[in-house]
Design an enzyme around this catalytic site. Sequence first.
Site, PDB file in Angstrom:
ATOM      1  N   ALA A 121       3.055   1.763   7.672  1.00 28.76           N
ATOM      2  CA  ALA A 121       3.948   0.746   8.240  1.00 28.76           C
ATOM      3  C   ALA A 121       3.236  -0.015   9.356  1.00 28.76           C
ATOM      4  CB  ALA A 121       5.211   1.403   8.785  1.00 28.76           C
TER       5      ALA A 121
ATOM      6  N   VAL B 215       0.825  -1.207   0.000  1.00 29.70           N
ATOM      7  CA  VAL B 215       0.000   0.000   0.000  1.00 29.70           C
ATOM      8  C   VAL B 215       0.861   1.258   0.000  1.00 29.70           C
ATOM      9  CG1 VAL B 215      -1.733   1.320   1.276  1.00 29.70           C
ATOM     10  CG2 VAL B 215      -1.936  -1.170   1.110  1.00 29.70           C
TER      11      VAL B 215
ATOM     12  N   TYR C  27      -3.910  -9.490  15.444  1.00 30.00           N
ATOM     13  CA  TYR C  27      -3.687  -8.364  14.547  1.00 30.00           C
ATOM     14  C   TYR C  27      -4.822  -7.343  14.682  1.00 30.00           C
ATOM     15  CZ  TYR C  27      -3.331  -5.790  10.117  1.00 30.00           C
ATOM     16  OH  TYR C  27      -3.246  -4.806   9.168  1.00 30.00           O
TER      17      TYR C  27
ATOM     18  N   LYS D  12      -4.625  -3.369  16.057  1.00 20.72           N
ATOM     19  CA  LYS D  12      -5.086  -2.222  15.285  1.00 20.72           C
ATOM     20  C   LYS D  12      -6.145  -1.432  16.066  1.00 20.72           C
ATOM     21  CE  LYS D  12      -2.871  -2.229  11.282  1.00 20.72           C
ATOM     22  NZ  LYS D  12      -2.118  -1.060  10.761  1.00 20.72           N
TER      23      LYS D  12
ATOM     24  N   GLY E  45      -5.597 -23.248 -15.002  1.00 22.20           N
ATOM     25  CA  GLY E  45      -6.760 -24.049 -15.360  1.00 22.20           C
ATOM     26  C   GLY E  45      -7.112 -25.109 -14.346  1.00 22.20           C
TER      27      GLY E  45
END
Length: 319
Positions: A70, A11, A141, A145, A190
């Site tokens: 970061a 990002v 995680y 956050k 495939g």
Amino acid sequence: MILVTGGTGFVGSAVLARLAEDGVIPVRAAVRSAGSHIPPGIDKIVVGALAQNTDWRAALTGVSALVHCAARVHVMDDSAANPLEEFRRVNVQGTLALAEQAAAAGVRRFVFISSIKVNGEMTAKNKPFTADDAPAPVDAYGVSKMEAEQGLRDLESQSGMQVVIVRPPLVYGKGVKANFAAMMQWLARGIPLPLGAIHNRRSLVALDNLVDLIVTCVRHPQAAGQTFLVSDGQDPSTTELLQRMGRAMGRPARLIPVPAACLTFGASLLGKRAVAQRLCGSLQVDIDKTRRLLDWTPPLTLDQGLQKAAKGTVRETCV
């Protein structure tokens, strides 16, 4: 001056490229090492790792807005002895140390790239998450956050530095890795997939759409103090997503209609229940607040985003 952290990441590098392309405001990238590659024309400064004791003073000189990309990122099979403490060390302590120094240096706006995992892991079909829902993170995680967001809001109230939080769901684009890249490689080869009868709804966001919103949040006066969710504005099922991926790649999606319940049961026996939940469960986000407050619309449709993501995939798989 705009400072971008994580400028070599998926990002962050795209944010730098977009800001360099716009060429309106000088841009600086904070990187871990002198050998880090960034787009030409962007000031580079080495700060080392994102940690509680990192000295950001030189990087913050003259900076009016900061885009913080970061982070210690989420991985499916974390090998850390205590994942939550590792995530907290970087994503909470490192982020808040940066934010405190930014506020002291007179940075006006701090744009924090968070995660939809703050809201939770799954939604009921057609009952999307909203930006103002109570946080309900499940994994380490997501918890890290959420705690970073809470610390930033506290700092905002004390310092007056404007904090803008962006929570993306799955981000895809050219160079994407992990499960999304694996699915594209399976389609390119495939390989038949037992995913032809999944009737869930999943929000995702093209990298270009996320970057466009981030840049909007740097500049838009109504972004100050807000939390935004972001997506392409379309919520395909896993089956539909694979079909659209195949069209974007010029390869037919060979999908076998196995019921979702059978997939989940089989995956559980193999210790892959979390993978099956992501493929079969729903995770939708409501971006009405983002559209309304910022007068923002995703620049790319889902199909356009998939076409950009597909560039090079077939060639690289066949080499």
